[in-house]
Design a protein around this motif. Structure first.
Motif, PDB file in Angstrom:
ATOM      1  N   VAL A 144       0.967  -1.135  -0.031  1.00  0.00           N
ATOM      2  CA  VAL A 144      -0.034   0.015  -0.139  1.00  0.00           C
ATOM      3  C   VAL A 144       0.694   1.328   0.051  1.00  0.00           C
ATOM      4  O   VAL A 144       1.683   1.231   0.904  1.00  0.00           O
ATOM      5  N   GLY A 145       0.757   2.402  -0.980  1.00  0.00           N
ATOM      6  CA  GLY A 145       1.304   3.314  -0.912  1.00  0.00           C
ATOM      7  C   GLY A 145       0.870   4.371  -1.953  1.00  0.00           C
ATOM      8  O   GLY A 145      -0.296   4.263  -2.304  1.00  0.00           O
ATOM      9  N   ASN A 146       1.546   5.409  -2.331  1.00  0.00           N
ATOM     10  CA  ASN A 146       0.898   6.462  -2.930  1.00  0.00           C
ATOM     11  C   ASN A 146       1.296   6.313  -4.562  1.00  0.00           C
ATOM     12  O   ASN A 146       2.347   5.890  -5.017  1.00  0.00           O
ATOM     13  N   LYS A 147       0.265   6.273  -5.336  1.00  0.00           N
ATOM     14  CA  LYS A 147       0.381   6.094  -6.769  1.00  0.00           C
ATOM     15  C   LYS A 147       1.036   7.357  -7.372  1.00  0.00           C
ATOM     16  O   LYS A 147       0.664   8.528  -7.102  1.00  0.00           O
ATOM     17  N   PHE A 148       2.026   7.212  -8.334  1.00  0.00           N
ATOM     18  CA  PHE A 148       2.641   8.345  -9.104  1.00  0.00           C
ATOM     19  C   PHE A 148       2.794   7.767 -10.443  1.00  0.00           C
ATOM     20  O   PHE A 148       4.027   7.063 -10.840  1.00  0.00           O
ATOM     21  N   GLY A 149       2.181   7.964 -11.463  1.00  0.00           N
ATOM     22  CA  GLY A 149       2.221   7.534 -12.688  1.00  0.00           C
ATOM     23  C   GLY A 149       2.211   5.919 -12.735  1.00  0.00           C
ATOM     24  O   GLY A 149       1.438   5.130 -12.201  1.00  0.00           O
ATOM     25  N   ASP A 150       3.152   5.174 -13.068  1.00  0.00           N
ATOM     26  CA  ASP A 150       3.191   3.743 -13.269  1.00  0.00           C
ATOM     27  C   ASP A 150       3.629   3.129 -11.947  1.00  0.00           C
ATOM     28  O   ASP A 150       3.963   1.936 -11.677  1.00  0.00           O
ATOM     29  N   THR A 165       4.142   2.681  -7.591  1.00  0.00           N
ATOM     30  CA  THR A 165       3.658   2.721  -6.119  1.00  0.00           C
ATOM     31  C   THR A 165       4.529   2.885  -5.099  1.00  0.00           C
ATOM     32  O   THR A 165       5.659   1.987  -4.998  1.00  0.00           O
ATOM     33  N   ILE A 166       4.589   4.094  -4.528  1.00  0.00           N
ATOM     34  CA  ILE A 166       5.718   4.337  -3.942  1.00  0.00           C
ATOM     35  C   ILE A 166       5.421   4.214  -2.316  1.00  0.00           C
ATOM     36  O   ILE A 166       4.499   5.121  -1.724  1.00  0.00           O
ATOM     37  N   VAL A 167       6.124   3.523  -1.549  1.00  0.00           N
ATOM     38  CA  VAL A 167       5.744   3.215  -0.160  1.00  0.00           C
ATOM     39  C   VAL A 167       6.678   4.047   0.615  1.00  0.00           C
ATOM     40  O   VAL A 167       7.726   3.504   1.142  1.00  0.00           O
ATOM     41  N   ASP A 168       6.131   4.949   1.188  1.00  0.00           N
ATOM     42  CA  ASP A 168       7.317   6.132   1.594  1.00  0.00           C
ATOM     43  C   ASP A 168       6.347   7.084   2.681  1.00  0.00           C
ATOM     44  O   ASP A 168       6.080   8.187   2.245  1.00  0.00           O
ATOM     45  N   PRO A 169       5.932   6.551   3.791  1.00  0.00           N
ATOM     46  CA  PRO A 169       5.081   7.316   4.762  1.00  0.00           C
ATOM     47  C   PRO A 169       5.489   8.292   5.244  1.00  0.00           C
ATOM     48  O   PRO A 169       4.798   9.370   5.596  1.00  0.00           O
ATOM     49  N   LYS A 170       6.984   8.663   5.526  1.00  0.00           N
ATOM     50  CA  LYS A 170       7.467   9.652   5.892  1.00  0.00           C
ATOM     51  C   LYS A 170       7.622  10.718   4.706  1.00  0.00           C
ATOM     52  O   LYS A 170       8.071  11.910   5.166  1.00  0.00           O
ATOM     53  N   GLU A 171       7.411  10.403   3.656  1.00  0.00           N
ATOM     54  CA  GLU A 171       7.660  11.259   2.218  1.00  0.00           C
ATOM     55  C   GLU A 171       8.957  11.832   2.448  1.00  0.00           C
ATOM     56  O   GLU A 171       8.979  13.158   2.194  1.00  0.00           O
ATOM     57  N   LYS A 172       9.765  10.984   2.524  1.00  0.00           N
ATOM     58  CA  LYS A 172      11.530  11.391   2.606  1.00  0.00           C
ATOM     59  C   LYS A 172      11.919  11.859   0.980  1.00  0.00           C
ATOM     60  O   LYS A 172      12.933  12.674   0.933  1.00  0.00           O
ATOM     61  N   PHE A 173      11.156  11.291   0.329  1.00  0.00           N
ATOM     62  CA  PHE A 173      11.700  11.480  -1.180  1.00  0.00           C
ATOM     63  C   PHE A 173      10.645  12.033  -2.054  1.00  0.00           C
ATOM     64  O   PHE A 173       9.290  11.557  -1.977  1.00  0.00           O
ATOM     65  N   LYS A 174      11.046  12.766  -2.907  1.00  0.00           N
ATOM     66  CA  LYS A 174       9.833  13.426  -4.061  1.00  0.00           C
ATOM     67  C   LYS A 174       9.641  12.058  -5.180  1.00  0.00           C
ATOM     68  O   LYS A 174      10.785  11.624  -5.696  1.00  0.00           O
ATOM     69  N   PRO A 175       8.450  11.716  -5.378  1.00  0.00           N
ATOM     70  CA  PRO A 175       8.188  10.790  -6.415  1.00  0.00           C
ATOM     71  C   PRO A 175       8.826  10.898  -7.882  1.00  0.00           C
ATOM     72  O   PRO A 175       9.300  10.149  -8.254  1.00  0.00           O
ATOM     73  N   LYS A 176       8.963  12.280  -8.264  1.00  0.00           N
ATOM     74  CA  LYS A 176       9.590  12.781  -9.498  1.00  0.00           C
ATOM     75  C   LYS A 176      10.925  12.095  -9.771  1.00  0.00           C
ATOM     76  O   LYS A 176      11.377  11.865 -10.747  1.00  0.00           O
ATOM     77  N   MET A 177      11.562  11.901  -8.592  1.00  0.00           N
ATOM     78  CA  MET A 177      13.021  11.547  -8.600  1.00  0.00           C
ATOM     79  C   MET A 177      13.004   9.807  -9.192  1.00  0.00           C
ATOM     80  O   MET A 177      13.943   9.629  -9.745  1.00  0.00           O
ATOM     81  N   PHE A 178      12.220   9.277  -8.707  1.00  0.00           N
ATOM     82  CA  PHE A 178      12.240   7.845  -9.362  1.00  0.00           C
ATOM     83  C   PHE A 178      11.774   7.727 -10.721  1.00  0.00           C
ATOM     84  O   PHE A 178      12.175   7.076 -11.441  1.00  0.00           O
ATOM     85  N   GLU A 179      10.957   8.710 -11.154  1.00  0.00           N
ATOM     86  CA  GLU A 179      10.343   8.635 -12.518  1.00  0.00           C
ATOM     87  C   GLU A 179      11.719   9.189 -13.581  1.00  0.00           C
ATOM     88  O   GLU A 179      11.765   8.543 -14.573  1.00  0.00           O
ATOM     89  N   ARG A 180      12.507   9.885 -13.016  1.00  0.00           N
ATOM     90  CA  ARG A 180      13.404  10.306 -13.735  1.00  0.00           C
ATOM     91  C   ARG A 180      14.697   9.061 -13.535  1.00  0.00           C
ATOM     92  O   ARG A 180      15.467   8.937 -14.464  1.00  0.00           O
ATOM     93  N   THR A 181      14.705   8.449 -12.661  1.00  0.00           N
ATOM     94  CA  THR A 181      15.767   7.470 -12.370  1.00  0.00           C
ATOM     95  C   THR A 181      15.805   6.068 -12.822  1.00  0.00           C
ATOM     96  O   THR A 181      16.359   5.459 -13.577  1.00  0.00           O
ATOM     97  N   LEU A 182      14.248   5.503 -12.780  1.00  0.00           N
ATOM     98  CA  LEU A 182      14.085   4.184 -13.355  1.00  0.00           C
ATOM     99  C   LEU A 182      13.854   4.283 -14.784  1.00  0.00           C
ATOM    100  O   LEU A 182      13.072   5.126 -15.274  1.00  0.00           O
ATOM    101  N   LEU A 183      13.894   3.051 -15.501  1.00  0.00           N
ATOM    102  CA  LEU A 183      13.861   2.872 -16.838  1.00  0.00           C
ATOM    103  C   LEU A 183      12.605   2.020 -17.171  1.00  0.00           C
ATOM    104  O   LEU A 183      12.094   2.087 -18.406  1.00  0.00           O
ATOM    105  N   PHE A 184      12.200   1.136 -16.356  1.00  0.00           N
ATOM    106  CA  PHE A 184      10.999   0.341 -16.562  1.00  0.00           C
ATOM    107  C   PHE A 184       9.666   1.209 -16.663  1.00  0.00           C
ATOM    108  O   PHE A 184       9.403   2.184 -15.813  1.00  0.00           O
ATOM    109  N   GLU A 185       8.851   0.853 -17.614  1.00  0.00           N
ATOM    110  CA  GLU A 185       7.304   1.125 -17.704  1.00  0.00           C
ATOM    111  C   GLU A 185       6.455  -0.093 -17.678  1.00  0.00           C
ATOM    112  O   GLU A 185       6.932  -0.999 -18.327  1.00  0.00           O
ATOM    113  N   LYS A 186       5.241   0.560 -17.008  1.00  0.00           N
ATOM    114  CA  LYS A 186       4.183  -0.729 -16.911  1.00  0.00           C
ATOM    115  C   LYS A 186       3.877  -1.027 -18.261  1.00  0.00           C
ATOM    116  O   LYS A 186       3.650  -0.102 -19.433  1.00  0.00           O
TER     117      LYS A 186
END
Length: 768
Positions: free
Chosen positions: A276-282, A284-305
């Motif tokens: 269970v986490g927050n959806k951001f595009g493709d 699901t980010i499980v970061d309850p304390k919101e330590k990281f901006k979701p946009k960072m992972f979109e720029r870093t990861l190459l897989f797409e659903k």
């Protein structure tokens, strides 16, 4: 410092004596009837195989022989010597125990050699290379309590491929295998080679991994070989094993992508399914304390659903997450989705490094100009400054250098400074700049200040700021572009003593000139030195520095037409500077390497400048350059300043530079490595300077190279390489033509010659 020179001179002499003794006294420690095994020789015969191939086969076979003889260097066995002289009663600790079991190694006796086993081993190697009718025999010779094993291999004719077949049925996975045939390593007419067959299976697996076959494995492929296909010919058929599991025959697509950016091992049993986490595009980010901006992972990861699984994006995504420098551990997992059997749910478990850290370093240093000193560095780092893996580093440093003996006693150097650096894990540009490299591109901004005081002479304020980009195409190629790089140097507290020295030697005035340098800089680096199995590896770095070019065009600056154009009452520099550093590393033998380097640099002042600013000029001499000469003491050209005992020695600089170095490196024992080296080089001025006769570059520049040679020891302390080099000059460019080579003056036994010519360098790391 002179006592240090003598100390290390005698250290090298004693080391040479120890090694010489080790070559003639090891066998006396053997018991009656024992023979020291000194290695095996292999003779490979085969009229249908070229001499070069037979030599290569013999060299490869020698690596298979067991046991290995004692470590040797130039025919000597220092490790065995240390083992022997330590004696038998060494206890479980202490110096003799350390000498025997850490520095030394026990003798390898001929009785430990199984000749028949080795003969079968090398025969098997020949068969694996297609020489199915090969035979081998073994013998030995003994002399002076030393034994050598001798092997003879008769190769016969190699078997070649008559035909190579791939699966022809219509099953998707076998069709995919057949589609890779065009780039097959197996060629009709080529010799049979088991290693190539193994590599072919790995190649096919790698191709399938790029087209969705996540669960495939090289072991599911079988190469059927028929050696009766013809005279010295084989037919080979690549087939899929019958026991290949169903999942290995299926292609898979990426389904849900789950990211845990604040993961710890203790959470394994607490993760619900599905997470269970927050959806951001493709994602699901499980970061309850919101330590990281979701946009960072979109720029870093190459897989797409929905995309087909491929190993390239898999590996690149992992590498990019590691490359962020924010996470201590990165773990990736794929699971078959509950919704469909050909879908993969992707999980990224990321354990962060501590967000903030502080580091304190205390360094001691010395150089060949007889300066010794210390430096302290304090740095504070925030690895996730704005929740996007940005790194903010603020550091401060302070240090001093004093000359304990020589011309410049009392002219001590003190430095203190600070620097702030902010690095973003992306390219900040007005344009869209997507990157699918395995390395995250970066944008970096710096702001730095340093205060330098030279006792009795002058003080300098130095400011620098830059903004630019760093990106890597791959593991070998790296680029660095500073679109803005500004340096401002402001002198003050210039003493009357230094003004008097400037009157006697106008070149000293350049060191304290007010300087304003700005413009783009670019550096390209290529290296394959990480390929440790290669015989030849290379390193290349090329840099281009363009200062004041646009400003010069806008202002019409031309120093020949009058005074230089100023900005805020400071003349700005205008020049083009290029420098290349090429290095070649060659493995000669086990534990024996040859390293070489050539540096070529050129700077062309124009427009608003008659010469390069002092901080941008070239220098040679010192512990990482020409080690037989003191730091920055060579050149330019044939120029040589006459220095009295009471005068101040300036750093010699130039607009052009040529430096050549070569170094033979050998593992001696334990943590100690030895080196023999030769260095050559010089610097020159682009334009004639009446204050420096002979400094201008000319067609005779090769005849103006300074040359030095020496020996060195390197101590591998795991966390650093401590290097000691002792060098002396062979050629002095400032001497008259015909007298520059000084071989005839070398006299190691003369204390006066040693005092005047030996240069001792203590440094950290290899010189290149």
């Amino acid at each position: 410092m002179r006592s240090l020179h003598f100390k290390y001179y005698y250290l090298f002499i004693n080391l040479a004596l120890v090694m010489a003794l080790s070559g003639c006294s090891n066998t006396k420690y053997l018991n009656e009837g024992e023979l020291l095994y000194v290695g095996g020789d292999i003779e490979v015969n085969g009229a249908e195989t070229s001499r070069g191939d037979r030599k290569r086969i013999a060299e490869n076979m020698e690596t298979l022989l067991r046991p290995k003889p004692n470590t040797s260097f130039l025919g000597l066995r220092p490790k065995l010597y240390f083992y022997n002289i330590a004696g038998d009663s060494v206890g479980t600790k202490g110096f003799r125990h350390w000498l025997k079991y850490k520095m030394g190694e026990p003798p390898v006796l001929f009785s430990q050699v199984d000749l028949d086993y080795n003969a079968e081993l090398i025969k098997g190697y020949a068969e694996n290379k297609g020489y199915f009718n090969a035979s081998s025999s073994a013998d030995s010779t003994a002399k002076n309590k030393k034994a050598t094993a001798e092997y003879t291999v008769e190769l016969g004719s190699p078997y070649i491929y008559k035909e190579v077949d791939f699966p022809k049925d219509s099953i998707p996975v076998t069709a995919a295998i057949a589609n890779t045939r065009e780039k097959s390593l197996l060629k009709v007419g080529e010799p049979y080679d088991l290693d190539v067959i193994k590599a072919e299976r790995v190649r096919i697996d790698a191709n399938l991994k790029e087209t969705g076959y996540y669960y495939f494995n090289p072991d599911y492929l079988l190469a059927k070989v028929d050696s009766t296909a013809g005279e010295k010919e084989v037919s080979l058929k690549m087939v899929l094993k019958e026991e290949t599991p169903v999942e290995a025959k299926e292609t898979y697509r990426i389904n849900n992508i789950y990211i845990f950016p604040d993961y710890s091992l203790a959470e394994d049993s607490l993760i619900p399914s599905p997470p269970v986490g927050n959806k951001f595009g493709d994602y699901t980010i499980v970061d309850p304390k919101e330590k990281f901006k979701p946009k960072m992972f979109e720029r870093t990861l190459l897989f797409e659903k929905g995309e087909l699984y491929n190993r390239t994006d898999h590996n690149k995504s992992i590498n990019r997450l590691v490359n962020l420098g924010t996470f201590k551990f990165v773990k990736n997992q794929f699971k078959v989705s509950d919704s469909a059997t050909n879908l993969l749910d992707t999980y990224y478990y990321l354990t962060p490094l501590p967000k903030k850290s502080i580091r304190l370093e205390l360094l001691g240093k010395t150089n060949s100009a007889n300066y010794a000193g210390s430096e302290i560095n304090l740095s504070w780092t925030n690895r996730n400054a704005f929740k996007g893996a940005e790194e903010l580093r603020i550091s401060a440093h302070g240090g001093f250098e004093v000359q304990v003996a020589g011309l410049n006693q009392g002219y001590n150097i003190y430095r203190i400074g600070t620097e702030a650096t902010l690095t973003w894990p992306r390219l900040i540009t007005p344009f869209q700049t997507p990157s699918n490299s395995a390395f995250v591109p970066r944008t970096r901004a710096t702001l730095a200040y340093e205060f330098q005081a030279r006792t009795k002479l002058y003080s300098l304020n130095s400011f620098n700021t830059s903004f630019g980009y760093l990106w890597k195409e791959n593991l070998r190629k790296e680029h660095r572009l500073n679109v803005m790089d500004i340096t401002f140097v402001n002198p003050f507290n210039v003493t009357e003593l230094y003004e008097e020295q400037i009157a006697l030697n106008p070149n000293l005035g350049r060191i304290i000139e007010e300087q304003l340098i700005f413009g783009p800089t670019y550096t390209f680096t290529y290296t394959n030195t990480m390929a440790t199995a290669k015989t030849h590896t290379f390193y290349f770095q090329g840099g281009l520095d363009l200062a004041g070019n646009i400003t010069g065009l806008l202002t019409g600056a031309n120093i020949d037409s009058g005074d230089p154009v100023t900005i805020f009452d400071v003349p700005f520099s205008q020049y083009v500077k290029a420098e290349t550093d090429f290095r070649h590393y060659m493995k000669l033998n086990r534990g024996l390497d040859l390293a070489s380097r050539i540096i070529i640099g050129a700077g062309l002042p124009y427009g608003n400048s008659r010469e390069l600013p002092f901080v941008k000029q070239f220098f040679v001499g010192g512990s990482n350059s020409l080690r037989a000469f003191r730091a920055r003491s060579v050149g330019p050209g044939t120029y040589n300043i006459e220095v009295e005992a009471s005068s101040f020695l300036p750093d010699q600089s130039g607009d052009l530079k040529l430096e050549l170095n070569t170094e033979l490196r050998a593992d001696l024992f334990s943590i100690v490595e030895g080196a023999l080296f030769v260095d050559a080089g010089n610097i020159w001025l682009m334009n004639e300077d009446p204050n420096k006769p002979g400094a201008e570059f000319s067609k005779d520049f090769i005849k103006e190279l300074a040359v030095g040679a020496g020996i060195g020891l390197r101590f591998d302390l795991q966390f650093l390489i401590l290097r000691t080099d002792l060098a002396f000059p062979l050629r002095l460019p400032h001497l008259p033509k015909g007298q520059r080579w000084v071989f005839d003056q070398i006299d190691f036994g003369n204390s006066s010659w040693r005092q005047q010519n030996f240069i001792f360098n203590l440094a950290i790391g290899y010189p290149f």
